[in-house]
Each structure stands twice: as structure tokens, then as C-alpha cells.
Enzyme design. Sequence first.
Site, PDB file in Angstrom:
ATOM      1  N   HIS A  82     -31.682 -13.230 -57.995  1.00 25.06           N
ATOM      2  CA  HIS A  82     -31.119 -14.274 -58.849  1.00 25.06           C
ATOM      3  C   HIS A  82     -29.616 -14.267 -58.632  1.00 25.06           C
ATOM      4  O   HIS A  82     -28.958 -13.251 -58.850  1.00 25.06           O
ATOM      5  CB  HIS A  82     -31.443 -13.999 -60.317  1.00 25.06           C
ATOM      6  N   HIS A 139     -37.567 -15.085 -53.219  1.00 25.68           N
ATOM      7  CA  HIS A 139     -38.575 -14.040 -53.404  1.00 25.68           C
ATOM      8  C   HIS A 139     -39.160 -13.703 -52.037  1.00 25.68           C
ATOM      9  O   HIS A 139     -39.408 -14.595 -51.226  1.00 25.68           O
ATOM     10  CB  HIS A 139     -39.671 -14.559 -54.333  1.00 25.68           C
TER      11      HIS A 139
END
Lengths: 301, 301
Positions: free
Chosen positions: B128, B138
Site C-alpha cells: 500500500h 499484490h
Amino acid sequence: MKAKEKEVPLEDKQEQAANWFYSLQALICEAFEKLEDDLSGGPKASLPAGRFEKTPWEREKSEEPNASGSLLQGGGTMAVMRGRVFEKVGVNVSRVHGKFSKDYAKQMPGAEESDGHFWASGLSLVAHLQSPLVPAVHMNTRMIMTSKSWFGGGADLTPMFESAEDTQDFHAAFKDCCDSFDPAYYPEFKEWCDRYFFLPHRNEPRGIGGIFYDYLDRKNWDEDFAFTKAVGRTFLDIYPKLVARSMNRDWTDEEREYQLVKRGRYVEFNLLYDRGTQFGLKTGGNTEAILMSMPPEAKWP
Amino acid sequence: MKAKEKEVPLEDKQEQAANWFYSLQALICEAFEKLEDDLSGGPKASLPAGRFEKTPWEREKSEEPNASGSLLQGGGTMAVMRGRVFEKVGVNVSRVHGKFSKDYAKQMPGAEESDGHFWASGLSLVAHLQSPLVPAVHMNTRMIMTSKSWFGGGADLTPMFESAEDTQDFHAAFKDCCDSFDPAYYPEFKEWCDRYFFLPHRNEPRGIGGIFYDYLDRKNWDEDFAFTKAVGRTFLDIYPKLVARSMNRDWTDEEREYQLVKRGRYVEFNLLYDRGTQFGLKTGGNTEAILMSMPPEAKWP
């Protein structure tokens, strides 16, 4: 009891229950707006008092099942306030009916016998406060009919920093409420609440509990309905007192930070375990209304 | 192919795979720390460059199944950095073995035949970013053995504001990677990714996708392992380029606000649908490592 049952026709029960949930919504909104007016101290006192925004919603009258295989009709009213005491509070009422998918019908009492047909109405409330010194709260009561008919609901408190006085008063209020109906209610419903609002992956409770009940059908609809109304009234009486008790206090950045982390746990519970949320999202319910329970801000630092 | 299979003994495969995941973790941490050093613009440039903190963990050598009925042994290393480019990034490697509960064994290929016994190692990464102009990402690759043995993993990008250039470069990198092994891989793995990273309750994708693969076992372990390594190297090559491209730009409060809301969707996906998260939490995995994927801050305004 059968004779007594017949005294209240089906449509009247539905009408009475839904009407109650709508009146309770109005009463709660009024009480919460009064707290917004009454705020006189703490870091948010210079902000304007909040007001609820109500948004009615209605499902299209589709005869087709949605993506989840269920058919859902009806509607409700979302009431949401973003205020100076209540950072975000949602008080939602709905009255829906339709037909469960075959899979879901298997999980709901009496739904296979009703060929999946159901009717449901309820009020659901989650409040996230500006102050980390005022506990967050959840309250929900509902009536559901399939081939059976029952009430369910409860209320539970999530303090960020536990206050012995708040805990005691909250529990005492619901104990009185339960005891006036049946001395067996409180021990059972309190224990059910502790069991339900628990995060196994953290091995910690969500908050300090309260009461939780479901499948309540003592074959005396009037009394079961009276109990459900009493749970709503008890909430309406006790929770604003707890808010008023602490809302004018100042808080520190550290306390706010801890609140945001604790709210992360709330998110985890709601999305991982809460049956209502999982049910709603997975049967094609109103996403906006269901996720009204999410906190305005949360942290996983 | 059987003959070829025998060339790599079981223990060597486990050793090679786990070693690769640990080296990939080191390479990624190095590349991300370099980005922290290289930041030269934007509102966070005056902060100190972040560094990874590595925390090894190991399960007690219990012979008793945990609360979920599974037995889990082994350990891993969590690497987490809270920096000025990466607001929070976790790069976790684990190497575990044990015995699935009976219920869980039914869901895992080859696990009933192995009497529930399994071995697994993998790397899992979620980043993030501080800047809403740099996409979150991811990446995960893993090897799992029961009575069968396979690889799985993938990478997907979640921009807050889609950049056509980022999207194109990310997809092109993984297409090249896949095509060098089998022209059938990319279309299949891209489509699988789009299907998997989707929020049905919002009727929206989590991001712009990437690739997702599972149960990869072409009876040529060397090549399947080489593909999994290539996926890791592709990520290591392309993602830092996308970060460097936008990390020095300024952003507005509105862009940050939008990022926090978009992160709320990320939380919803991970807790409601992500198989890895649900699996980990419900089989008694390391909660801290599993929930490393949660964003540092998120909003549901």
C-alpha cells in the site's frame, strides 16, 4: 395457545412489526440528534450539530432471482448521520419478502416447507463515535417469517477503553428488560452474545457484549413482539445516557489512534463472521445499506 | 515424464522452492528499499527512507491440532516496511507442514490420499503506497504438496486512478513471462485473475488484474518451478518501474481521500472473498502475517 395465535392475522403481524421498526427508527434518530445538539465540550464542539439523512430505497419489482439465486422484493429506509458526536451512524429499517435460493432455504428454519418464500422486517443500527471515550454500539431487531415465524436481535457495546460504569449500566439495563419477560432470558441471551461477538483469529471478544437472541417463538406472538419492542426501548433509554456521560470530554491523539485500530477489528468481525453481513452480501441485498456498518475510518498500522 | 520426475527427490524440491522464496524476498526488499532511497519529490520526500523490519516466526512443535482441527508446524519470516514511498508493505515467506483437518482435506487436491498431510512454502506480498498515484500491488507464489504437488500464484495491480501506460506495461510484462513458457498460459491466467479479483457485491473488479494460476502441475517439476521463479522475477522487474514512474509527483487531498475509500474495497475483498486469508484465519494460521495485507488506513465515509 393456538386460539390466541388466531387473534392476530398474518398481515396484521407484519404490519405491526414493520410499523414498530419504523417508529423506533424515528425515536432513535430524534434521541441521537438531541445528543448532537447537546454537545458542549471536547475537540468537536465547534462543529455544527449533525442531522440524519433518510434515503428510502425500493427493489425493482423483478420476478427474476438475482445473481445469488434469491428473489428479493420490498424496500426500506436508510437513515445516516455524520455528526460531531456520531462520526457515522446508520439506522436502517427494511421490509422485504421473496424467495430464498434452494441452498439458502436449507439454512433457514421453515423455509423448505414454505418453498423458499419468506418475509422479513427489522431495524439495524451501528454507531461509530467521534470520541474514543464513547463506546461504539450495535443494535438489531427483526421479525422473520417462512412457514415459521420468529423474532431475533440484540444489542452489544464496543468500548475502546472500557469504563466499568458503562459496562455495568449497559448490562443492567438489558438484564432488567429480559427479567421482566422471563428470568431464563438474560443468562441465555448474554452468553449467546459473548459467543457470537468473538474474533477467533484474534482470540478476543469484539466488545463487552450485551444480549443476542434468535429464533424466538414461544407461540405467543404478542409477547414475543412485546419483548422485541422492549429491547428497542431499552436501547433507546440506556445508550444515549452512556453517550452523554462521556461525549464532552477531551481525548488525546493516542486515544484516537487506538480507536482506529479497534475499529479495524470491528471491520474484521463484520466481514469475516457477521451472519447478517455475509447473508446480505451473498444473497444480493442492498450493499450500501449492509455496509453502512463499516466505520468511517479504520487503521491496521 | 516419470523418469524425469525421479531426478529431483522430494526433499530437494522442497529445499529448492523454499530457498527461492527466501531469496526472492531478499531481492524484493532490496529493490523496494532502493525506491525509498530514490524518492526525490512529492509531499513525503522530507521523511526518512524506510527500511524493512524482518521478524522470523516459528510454530511451537505441538503435536495437537489447533482450534480449527488442523496441525500446523514450521515457520516463516515476515518482512514489513513502513516508509515514505511504501506506506505499508509486507513481504512474507513461510514454510509449513502438518495435517489438514478432515473437512479441509476434502477441499485440497490429493489431501485425502495423504491422510491430510501437507507441505507448503510461498511468498506473499501486498504493498500500500503513500501516493494515490502509485498503484497498490499484490503478488504471491507458492508450492504445495499433499499426495500431489503443484505451484500457484500470480500478481495483480490496483491503481487508484488508472494510468493506461501502467496498465499496458504491467500486462505486457506478464504476457511476455507467460508466453516464454506456453502461449496458452497468458489468456488463461489473465482471465482467471479477472474472475478471481472481483467484488460481486459491488459488481466491480478489485483493480486492473494481472495473472492468477493454481494447481499447476505439468509433470515437469523443473519447468513448473522455473515458471514460478519467472513470475517472481517479472514482478521484481516491472513493479519498481511503475513505482518510480509516479512516486515523485504531488497529489491532492481529494486523491488521497479516494485512495482511502478504494482501500476499503481492498479490505472487503480480502476479508469476504480471498481464499488465502479465509484459509489462513480459519485453519489457525499466523494472524499477524495473514493480516499484513490490510491497508494502514482505510475509509468508508
